[in-house]
Design a protein around this motif. Structure first.
Motif, PDB file in Angstrom:
ATOM      1  N   UNK A  29     -23.045 -97.353  55.278  1.00 47.03           N
ATOM      2  CA  UNK A  29     -22.632 -96.839  56.587  1.00 47.03           C
ATOM      3  C   UNK A  29     -23.670 -97.212  57.618  1.00 47.03           C
ATOM      4  N   UNK A  63     -26.520 -95.090  54.537  1.00 47.97           N
ATOM      5  CA  UNK A  63     -26.240 -94.501  53.228  1.00 47.97           C
ATOM      6  C   UNK A  63     -25.167 -95.321  52.537  1.00 47.97           C
ATOM      7  N   UNK A 119     -21.963 -96.194  50.780  1.00 48.65           N
ATOM      8  CA  UNK A 119     -20.627 -95.626  50.859  1.00 48.65           C
ATOM      9  C   UNK A 119     -19.807 -96.016  49.634  1.00 48.65           C
ATOM     10  N   UNK A 137     -13.257 -96.319  55.350  1.00 50.59           N
ATOM     11  CA  UNK A 137     -14.478 -95.715  55.893  1.00 50.59           C
ATOM     12  C   UNK A 137     -14.117 -94.658  56.931  1.00 50.59           C
ATOM     13  N   UNK A 177     -12.927 -91.749  55.294  1.00 46.44           N
ATOM     14  CA  UNK A 177     -13.808 -91.246  54.249  1.00 46.44           C
ATOM     15  C   UNK A 177     -13.181 -91.384  52.868  1.00 46.44           C
TER      16      UNK A 177
END
Lengths: 487, 182
Positions: free
Chosen positions: A92, A96, A98, A64, A67
């Motif tokens: 997230x 949203x 992920x 995370x 990314x």
């Protein structure tokens, strides 16, 4: 001898009670255990899902932070080893999506909003459970991991458990039946045989029976002991009663024999007395006759009157002796029953009375064909006494009438002698048949007071009864029955 | 690139300030510089000697005030994070992370030589950075900022890189039998 089958026996009731109680207990245990099992299974499933979610989250932190969706999905793909997990998502902090598992799965529905409180949360819908867990890293929340599992195993476990518990239930019911039947031997069997003994006792009145029980010291044993004691008591009383009865009969026999002997002696005595008195009376009567009929005759009217009085006294005494002999005969003479026409006997007696007293004018009514099975000589005495009484007590009536007849009362024939003479006070009727009891003064109506007593004795010897109805100055009716032998 | 998940994720305030603005590669690199710090362990003696955690830039400043905004008020294990612009590698010894800018390509070997055996995490976007002894090199793949790692350099510097970091690296050099990842 079997237990009546309409009501189940105590043994069957006990067995059923056993089965019912243990069955209910087992079902309750099964249900509560199943509920507990499902509950704890789900709880532990939720706990392990939460742990999985946290592990996944922790392993996805770098993905995370840098990314790297592919890395996160690689981490999530480890869920394929968990057969119950349907899908999983990493959201997230902004909400949203992920990464998701399966990586190429459909777009998942919007996630459940996490509660304000920290820590994992779960949402359950039947076997579907969703666990959500916030993931922090170095003091910052960075994502939320959701794991959705379908707890197929929970259902399966419940079914398996139901099968096992059902088997145990059947086994336990079998054991309950076994225990029940052994209880039946221990508890119910003594009661059943006690009941059998009680029935035998009451059916055959045999109080010598005893209930044999195995030695034990419970209530049942004291019941059987009490039962046996009761039987013993009854038996003892029975014996005492039997003995008393025998004693009593012996005494009655003794007394009866004594009385009979005394009676016989008395009768023999009175018969002898009466018989032996006849001869001197006859002599006196003859002398009177000679005095009155001699050529010289009584010297004066006064003398003649005295002799006549003497003769009347002799006649009276003679008739009294006759009556006494009758009375004696009425009890001592043997009974010889024959078929008698009482109507004709009554007719001849009344005819004789009319011939002896030609100066009297008496209307006689005699019903014909009144038959009785009785002793001829004794019935002659009965009718003579009754008709002579009627003749005597109508002597002061204007239009004297004497009636003889018979009526039916049930199966019996009731004979009667009715007159319209002096009658009597009905309230004193009980004294009529006692010897030497008179309701009228001898001066009014002469008599010995023995006649009706003789009548009663003879009728009783024939197994019949005699009674009277009357009213002063309106006449009297004497009824009697003769219990004729049926053969 | 879109409002970086990463940036949004890690620095909501940063995102809010630059609402719906497109982020540059440099912005993302700045964020990664900060994030590297969380997956790297420095030797103890070094960490205790300073109360600050320094991210130092060698060469022309590529991040500008973005980096300062990112690390403003941020701490790492209780130490305040500061950004320092350096003119020479000799000053970089007291830094925890040193970013070597594009302008330093000619002096790269010299800088790395100065920092070798020092507990400093060297990062650069310069090509061949890992071959020259750098530790982390930014790459640009599929329109995304990625990075590669030279584990041998990290070990020489006495740094321990988290496996989590290696997991997301495009490749890892300096390990026997495992030249690259993915």
């Amino acid at each position: 001898m079997n237990v009546p089958s309409r009501q189940p026996s105590i043994a069957a009731k006990l067995t059923w009670m056993n089965v019912l109680v243990s069955g209910i207990a087992l079902i309750l245990v099964y249900v509560s255990y199943l509920a507990y099992n499902v509950y704890s299974f789900r709880n532990s499933a939720i706990e392990s899902l939460s742990a999985e979610a946290r592990i996944l989250g922790a392993n996805s932190v770098s993905a995370i932070v840098f990314d790297d969706k592919a890395s996160a999905e690689a981490t999530l793909s480890a869920l394929r080893y968990s057969s119950e997990v349907v899908d999983a998502e990493i959201y997230t902090q902004a909400g949203t999506l992920f990464a998701q598992y399966p990586a190429s799965g459909p777009v998942p529905p919007p996630p459940h909003p996490m509660p304000e409180m920290p820590g994992p949360a779960h949402w359950a819908n039947g076997a579907d459970v969703v666990v959500g867990s916030r993931i922090g890293f170095q003091g910052k929340q960075i994502c939320t991991v959701y794991v959705h599992a379908h707890l197929e195993g929970m259902k399966q476990q419940a079914v398996e458990f139901a099968v096992i518990a059902g088997g145990i239930l059947l086994l336990c019911l079998g054991v309950a039946l076994l225990v029940g039947s052994s209880f039946r031997r221990i508890l119910a069997q003594p009661i059943v045989s006690l009941a059998q003994t009680a029935r035998m006792v009451s059916r055959y009145r045999d109080y010598s029976l005893r209930f044999a029980s195995e030695r034990s010291f419970d209530e049942l044993a004291s019941l059987t002991d009490a039962f046996n004691e009761m039987l013993g008591e009854i038996q003892q009383r029975d014996r005492a009663l039997e003995q008393a009865k025998v004693d009593l009969e012996l005494r009655v026999e003794e007394r009866t024999a004594e009385l009979q002997a005394a009676n016989r002696e008395l009768e023999a005595f009175s018969y002898t007395v009466a018989h032996d008195m006849r001869a001197p009376l006859q002599t006196i009567s003859n002398v009177c006759y000679l005095i009155l009929e001699a050529d010289r005759g009584p010297s004066s009217e006064e003398e003649k009157h005295m002799v006549l009085q003497l003769r009347a006294s002799v006649v009276a005494m003679s008739s009294m002796i006759d009556d006494l002999l009758d009375l004696s005969l009425s009890t001592s003479a043997p009974l010889r029953s024959t078929r008698l026409n009482l109507s004709s006997i009554a007719g001849s007696i009344l005819q004789g009375l009319a011939e002896a007293n030609p100066e009297r004018k008496v209307k006689t009514v005699i019903q014909k064909q009144c038959y009785a099975n009785a002793d001829s000589g004794l019935m002659q005495i009965v009718l003579q006494n009754l008709l002579r009484n009627a003749w005597k007590f109508t002597s002061k009536s204007e239009e004297a009438q004497i009636e003889f007849g018979c009526t039916k009362r049930g199966a019996d024939t009731v004979f009667y002698v009715r007159d319209n003479g002096a009658g009597f006070d009905q309230s004193l009727a009980g004294r009529l048949f006692k010897p030497f009891q008179r309701l009228h003064a001898a001066s009014e109506f002469p008599g010995t007071g023995i006649g009706l007593a003789t009548v009663q004795r003879i009728i009783r010897r024939h197994g019949g009864e005699v009674w009277a109805e009357g009213e002063i100055d309106k006449g009297a009716t004497f009824y009697f029955t003769v219990d004729s032998p049926r053969s | 690139m879109s409002c970086g998940l990463v940036l949004l994720l890690l620095f909501p305030k940063f995102c809010n300030a630059q609402n719906s603005t497109q982020f540059t590669t440099h912005d993302v690199e700045a964020a990664y510089l900060y994030n590297f710090a969380k997956f790297v362990q420095w030797p103890d003696d070094k960490s205790t000697s300073s109360q600050q955690f320094s991210i130092c830039l060698l060469g022309d400043d590529e991040f500008g005030r973005k980096l300062d905004e990112l690390i403003a008020d941020e701490t790492l294990q209780g130490r305040k994070i500061v950004a320092r612009r350096l003119s020479s590698a000799s000053a970089a010894e007291s830094c925890q992370i040193v970013f070597i800018g594009q302008s330093e390509e000619a002096r790269l070997s010299k800088h790395l030589a100065a920092l070798t055996m020092k507990p400093v995490l060297t990062v650069s976007a310069l090509p061949q950075f890992l071959e020259h002894g750098g530790t982390i090199q930014f790459l640009f793949q599929n329109n995304r900022v990625r990075f590669a790692v030279n584990l041998a350099s990290a070990q020489q510097a006495g740094l321990t890189l988290s496996s989590e970091l290696l997991k997301v690296a495009v490749f890892v050099e300096g390990t026997a039998g495992k030249e690259s990842k993915q």
